[in-house]
Design an enzyme around this catalytic site. Structure first.
Site, short mmCIF file in Angstrom:
data_model
loop_
_atom_site.label_atom_id
_atom_site.label_comp_id
_atom_site.label_asym_id
_atom_site.label_seq_id
_atom_site.Cartn_x
_atom_site.Cartn_y
_atom_site.Cartn_z
N PRO A 188 -16.10 -17.07 -4.60
CA PRO A 188 -16.30 -16.58 -3.34
C PRO A 188 -15.64 -17.11 -2.41
O PRO A 188 -15.00 -16.64 -1.07
CB PRO A 188 -18.12 -17.67 -2.99
CG PRO A 188 -18.11 -17.94 -4.72
CD PRO A 188 -17.08 -17.94 -5.60
N GLU B 41 -22.55 -23.91 -11.79
CA GLU B 41 -22.90 -24.48 -10.03
C GLU B 41 -21.33 -24.36 -9.61
O GLU B 41 -21.28 -23.83 -8.60
CB GLU B 41 -22.99 -25.86 -9.62
CG GLU B 41 -23.27 -26.10 -8.42
CD GLU B 41 -24.11 -25.60 -7.56
OE1 GLU B 41 -23.82 -25.26 -6.39
OE2 GLU B 41 -25.13 -24.66 -8.63
N ARG C 182 -5.72 0.97 -12.44
CA ARG C 182 -4.79 2.04 -11.95
C ARG C 182 -3.96 2.91 -11.70
O ARG C 182 -3.29 3.53 -11.04
CB ARG C 182 -6.48 2.69 -11.84
CG ARG C 182 -6.69 1.96 -9.61
CD ARG C 182 -8.17 2.70 -8.97
NE ARG C 182 -7.95 3.55 -8.56
CZ ARG C 182 -7.38 4.47 -8.18
NH1 ARG C 182 -6.43 3.83 -7.36
NH2 ARG C 182 -7.72 6.00 -8.12
N ASP D 86 -4.86 7.41 -2.06
CA ASP D 86 -6.59 6.53 -1.65
C ASP D 86 -7.41 6.10 -0.74
O ASP D 86 -6.03 6.20 -0.28
CB ASP D 86 -6.28 5.53 -2.52
CG ASP D 86 -6.41 6.27 -4.65
OD1 ASP D 86 -6.70 6.92 -4.51
OD2 ASP D 86 -6.26 5.42 -5.23
#
Length: 249
Positions: A90, A117, A155, A170
Site C-alpha cells: 500500500p 502485518e 498484455r 487502450d
C-alpha cells in the site's frame, strides 16, 4: 519475459495464469511464469516465515531470511539479466498504464506477495527495486495485486494480443480515455450507431473518435487533461461542449 512470483499461496495463481490472454502468452512462449512458495526457503524445521515485531505491536511480520534466499536463488538462475523485484505494498507508487509500459520493457520480473502485518524493513531496503500499489485500500495479501500488475504488463508484450494496435488504443495509453465502441447490429431496439461509423469515411471516423475521446475524458477524468497537449481543435471541442452543456443544464 520471465516472471517469478513469491507467495505463500501459489495455488491462487493457477486459474489466472492458466486462462485467457495470460495462458495464450505462455503458450506462445512470450512469457514464462514461475510461482514459488517462499516457505520452502525457511531455514527452520517448522518452515516459519513470520515473527513478532520488535518493539511490540499487532500482527506478525515477514522475516527477511526466506525472501532473501528465494530472491538470491531466482537471481542466480537468471544471471544474464538483472530483475526488477517488485513488492506489492500500500505504500508503493500507484499502478498506472505508464508503469505497466515501463515494466513491459524488462526481461525478468520478480513479484513478492506478502501476508500478515507487513515486511521486515530490510527486505524493502536491500532486495526490492520497486514498490507498487493498485489502489488506496488494503487487501489480505499481495497476490491479487500481483495478478493485476502482471495482467497489465503481459498484455503489452509483442505478439500477445491479436491486434498489435489494441494496447496503443487502450484508455490511458494515449493519456486519454478511449472513445465509445459499437458493433452490429447498427440498430438495436431503436438505439442506433452514429452514422459516421458506418459511412466508410476513415478520416471522419478518426476525427469522431478523437473528439469523443477528448470529451469522454473531460466528463469522466478531467484531471487527465491537465497535462495533455491540447490543440486548438481540442480546445474548441471542449468549449463547444461546455457551452452546450451549460445551455442544457
Amino acid at each position: 519475459m520471465k516472471i517469478d512470483v513469491l507467495s505463500l499461496f501459489p495455488e491462487m495463481f493457477t486459474g489466472v495464469f492458466g486462462s485467457s490472454i495470460l495462458k495464450k502468452a505462455a503458450e506462445k512462449n512470450v512469457v514464462e511464469y514461475n510461482v514459488v512458495n517462499f516457505r520452502d526457503y525457511a531455514d527452520n524445521k517448522h518452515q516459519t516465515v513470520d515473527d513478532y515485531p520488535y518493539g511490540g505491536g499487532a500482527g506478525m511480520v515477514l522475516k527477511p531470511q526466506p525472501i532473501f534466499d528465494a530472491v538470491d536463488h531466482l537471481t542466480k538462475s537468471n544471471e544474464h539479466t538483472k530483475p526488477r523485484v517488485i513488492l506489492l505494498c500500500p505504500q508503493g507508487k500507484v499502478l498506472t498504464q505508464k508503469v505497466s509500459e515501463e515494466l513491459a520493457q524488462e526481461q525478468h520480473l520478480i513479484f513478492i506477495c506478502g501476508h500478515y502485518e507487513g515486511y521486515d524493513e530490510r527486505i524493502r531496503e536491500h532486495v526490492v527495486t520497486d514498490e507498487i500499489s493498485i489502489g488506496d485500500y488494503v487487501l489480505t495479501g499481495g497476490e491479487l495485486g500481483a495478478m493485476v500488475v502482471i495482467d497489465s504488463v503481459v498484455r503489452l508484450l509483442p505478439g500477445v494480443l491479436g491486434n498489435e494496435d489494441s494496447p496503443i488504443l487502450d484508455s490511458f495509453s494515449s493519456g486519454l480515455l478511449e472513445h465509445p465502441q459499437y458493433t452490429r447490429p447498427a440498430n438495436f431496439r431503436g438505439m442506433t450507431v452514429p452514422d459516421v461509423l458506418t459511412s466508410g469515411n476513415h478520416k471522419n471516423i478518426d476525427e469522431w473518435r478523437e473528439k469523443e475521446s477528448i470529451l469522454r475524458t473531460l466528463q469522466r477524468r478531467p484531471d487527465l487533461l491537465e497535462n495533455y497537449p491540447l490543440t486548438d481543435k481540442h480546445k474548441q471541442w471542449i468549449n463547444d461542449w461546455k457551452k452546450e452543456h451549460k445551455e442544457n443544464k
